[in-house]
Write an enzyme that holds these catalytic residues in place. Structure first.
Site, mmCIF file in Angstrom:
data_model
loop_
_atom_site.group_PDB
_atom_site.id
_atom_site.type_symbol
_atom_site.label_atom_id
_atom_site.label_comp_id
_atom_site.label_asym_id
_atom_site.label_seq_id
_atom_site.Cartn_x
_atom_site.Cartn_y
_atom_site.Cartn_z
ATOM 1 N N SER A 1 1.076 -1.048 -0.290
ATOM 2 C CA SER A 1 0.314 -0.104 -0.185
ATOM 3 C C SER A 1 0.820 1.275 -0.169
ATOM 4 C CB SER A 1 -1.179 -0.205 1.402
ATOM 5 O OG SER A 1 -1.817 0.629 1.288
ATOM 6 N N ASP B 1 -5.147 -4.098 -2.421
ATOM 7 C CA ASP B 1 -4.699 -3.123 -1.248
ATOM 8 C C ASP B 1 -3.770 -4.409 -1.225
ATOM 9 O OD1 ASP B 1 -3.543 -2.112 1.556
ATOM 10 O OD2 ASP B 1 -4.253 -0.208 0.146
#
Length: 301
Positions: free
Chosen positions: A73, A189
């Site tokens: 991320s 993610d």
């Protein structure tokens, strides 16, 4: 002449003896020991990722080598920029200038007709503007971004191909960013599957793994809208999987920023300083681990 040669000979013998322990091993200074492959693992946490920059600055100041960067991320975003030029000073300037509008392309139509409130195109363009090479293979430091295969529910390691697309996929918070089609998969993610991917660094051959956990404190009694619900759900999920994942690290750095919101860009300076402070606190252990690895490597030869 003979006396001088004898003195030199005896001096050499004494010098050698002073560098040798009782068991016969050579006591070399740390600077001459073999060097391990050191990996820096940067975890996910959205706006708390500014702490990663402080960590990198502290490592640079202490001349701790970074031979591999792995990020999830926001960790992939910071990691990719650093892997391009190894410059924490430029990274800081980039961070101070960064605002939410630079990376979030929200739209009501996206939220109602798509699979996320933001497309992620702005984020990808931002990465391309800061990393002027097309592919991960061209970065100065070996790099891998971690994403999650939405269809299969598995972790995906992105270590080849487009830098911008890899970071976009790794950072595609479910509900906030739309999933990303990349390399034949639908990706979201990396924090969904592996928020502190220390094991990825191990798989890629790291000898010493320094991991940074910027996870949020899980308790949250200020949930007022659908975005809060999604972000809190991600926080809980990431916290649970990180409990086990980060145990793979040799060193775990945990900046004290757990109360900073995932989309709060107002505390950049505090986050960066917390990264510096947490790294400096761990520095004796980092140096000891690196030296111990070198001595063990030398002893096995």
């Amino acid at each position: 002449m003979k006396h001088r040669l004898m003195i030199l000979f005896l001096g050499s013998v004494l010098l050698l003896a002073s560098c040798t322990t009782m068991n016969g091993s050579v006591n070399l200074p740390a600077g001459s020991l073999p060097k391990p492959k050191v990996a820096l693992v940067l975890g996910g946490g959205a706006a708390r990722g500014f702490a990663h920059i402080g960590v990198i600055r502290a490592l640079e100041q202490e001349k701790i080598p970074v031979d591999l960067v792995v990020g999830t991320s926001v960790g992939s975003l910071i990691g990719a920029i650093y892997a391009h030029d190894r410059n924490s000073f430029e990274l800081e300037w980039t961070a101070f200038a960064l605002e939410k509008d630079d990376i979030f392309d929200y739209g009501l139509l996206n939220a109602f007709t798509g699979m996320g409130a933001a497309k992620g195109e702005k984020l990808e363009s931002f990465v391309k503007s800061k990393v002027p090479v097309a592919n991960i293979e061209e970065l100065k430091v070996p790099f891998a971004a971690v994403a999650t295969d939405l269809n299969r529910g598995t972790r995906v390691i992105l270590d080849t191909g487009s830098v911008g697309r890899a970071v976009r996929a790794s950072s595609a918070l479910p509900g906030v960013f739309q999933p990303v089609e990349h390399q034949g998969r639908l990706l979201v993610d990396g924090g969904v599957s592996d928020n502190v991917p220390a094991s990825v660094a191990r798989e890629k051959g790291a000898d010493i793994v320094i991991a940074v956990d910027i996870g949020k404190q899980v308790s949250n009694f200020n949930i007022v809208d659908i975005i809060d619900v999604m972000l809190q759900s991600i926080t809980v999920m990431s916290s649970e999987n990180a409990k086990f994942r980060k145990q793979e690290a040799d060193i775990l750095i945990a900046p004290n920023i757990g109360d900073v919101g995932m989309l709060d860009f107002t505390q950049k300076k505090r986050c960066m300083q917390a990264g510096v402070d947490a790294t400096q606190k761990m520095m004796p252990e980092i140096k000891a681990k690196i030296e111990a690895w070198g001595r063990n490597k030398l002893a096995r030869k």
